[in-house]
Design an enzyme around this catalytic site. Structure first.
Site, PDB file in Angstrom:
ATOM      1  N   TYR A  59     -11.223  -2.700   2.561  1.00 14.86           N
ATOM      2  CA  TYR A  59      -9.897  -3.680   2.475  1.00 14.86           C
ATOM      3  C   TYR A  59      -9.186  -3.277   1.057  1.00 14.86           C
ATOM      4  CZ  TYR A  59      -6.957  -7.674   2.375  1.00 14.86           C
ATOM      5  OH  TYR A  59      -5.833  -8.590   1.873  1.00 14.86           O
ATOM      6  N   SER A  68      -2.383  -8.214  -3.223  1.00 14.61           N
ATOM      7  CA  SER A  68      -3.559  -9.000  -3.177  1.00 14.61           C
ATOM      8  C   SER A  68      -4.106  -9.015  -4.689  1.00 14.61           C
ATOM      9  CB  SER A  68      -4.749  -8.254  -2.378  1.00 14.61           C
ATOM     10  OG  SER A  68      -5.865  -8.984  -2.253  1.00 14.61           O
TER      11      SER A  68
END
Length: 301
Positions: free
Chosen positions: A161, A147
């Protein structure tokens, strides 16, 4: 698209989103793909059937397989099934993950553990199932869906997260050095934010501690705006299919020529620039340590 060989590929978290799109793209590229998800005969039966119908209509080798990344037994069974049916496993695409949204204080440690269990320890369970076969065959590719939050800018309210993604990324980078001498490559595909085309934000979890969440009322209104503001920054042609296409491109490349990292970011949060610099410094430091032999997989076949 030039294909080096037909690979046997396991994709985790293939029920929806990037995992589902990647499984389809890989199958369309001629690979034998096992699209894993939980409860393929229950709540995800319709998703499994959709993949099987897609494969049947197009003549692709694409099959849903039961795999719960929270269970080592499930991971072992899924990988064993693939190897028994195909005789090998060439690529593991680590995609399964879960997004949570909320102020960090409101998440209990137990809730945060669950985020790490899916996003970090889930990959470890799959690797412990798959790597013995890859080491034995002296070849393979670990393809990680990271990510841009790991190295780029990111909005607030994503604490557990982004922490889990950063942990997964660091673990994967360390493992890349360790498996290279067994002929096993590592590549990262690094998506930016996609507010449409996946169920990432709509299915996000939230902390159960409503009292602590409410204590942040002076900023909570911004929480609802995160998705809207990301959407405003996203160009209309941004499509998670671009990530799936990049996955298929990388898998198609001959062993030894695959990129270490590829950033797919339509929002331009800075991850591409940081990645370029960090990769340069990482490689330089490994050379300074005299461990450059661990930067590329050994050619063993």
């Amino acid at each position: 698209m030039t294909q080096s060989k037909q690979n046997v590929v396991l994709v985790t978290g293939a029920g929806t989103g990037i995992g589902n799109l990647s499984a389809r793209a890989l199958a369309a590229a001629g690979h034998t793909v096992y699209a894993s998800m939980r409860d393929v005969e229950g709540r995800n039966a319709s998703k499994a059937k959709a993949l099987h119908d897609y494969a049947a209509v197009n003549g692709y080798k694409l099959k849903a397989v039961e795999l719960d990344v929270l269970s080592q037994e499930s991971a072992d069974r899924a990988v064993q099934t693939i190897v028994e049916e195909q005789g090998r496993l060439d690529v593991v695409m680590h995609n399964a993950g879960h997004l949570v949204v909320g102020v960090v204080e409101a998440f209990s440690p137990e809730e945060m553990v669950k985020v790490f269990d899916t996003n970090v320890l889930g990959t470890q369970r799959v690797n412990r199932a798959a790597l013995p076969y890859m080491r034995a065959q002296q070849s393979g590719l670990l393809l990680w869906i990271s990510s841009t939050t790991v190295r780029g800018g990111f909005p607030p309210f994503l604490g557990p997260y982004v922490a889990a993604k950063a942990a997964m990324d660091s673990l994967a980078q360390t493992m890349a050095y360790e498996v290279a001498k067994f002929g096993i490559e590592t590549s990262f595909v690094v998506p930016g934010a996609f507010t449409q085309g996946t169920s990432h934000f709509p299915s996000a979890g939230h902390p159960q501690d409503e009292q602590t969440s409410a204590a942040y009322d002076r900023i909570n209104y911004l929480l609802d705006e995160v998705g809207n503001r990301l959407s405003a920054l996203t160009p209309p042609d941004a499509d998670p299919q671009a990530v799936a296409d990049e996955v298929a491109r990388i898998v198609n490349l001959p062993a030894g020529s695959r990129p270490a990292r590829s950033v797919i970011d339509f929002v331009n949060d800075g991850a591409a620039e940081v990645t370029e610099l960090s990769e340069k410094l990482r490689i330089e430091f490994v050379h300074r340590l005299g461990l450059e032999e661990l930067l590329k997989p050994a050619v063993l076949q």
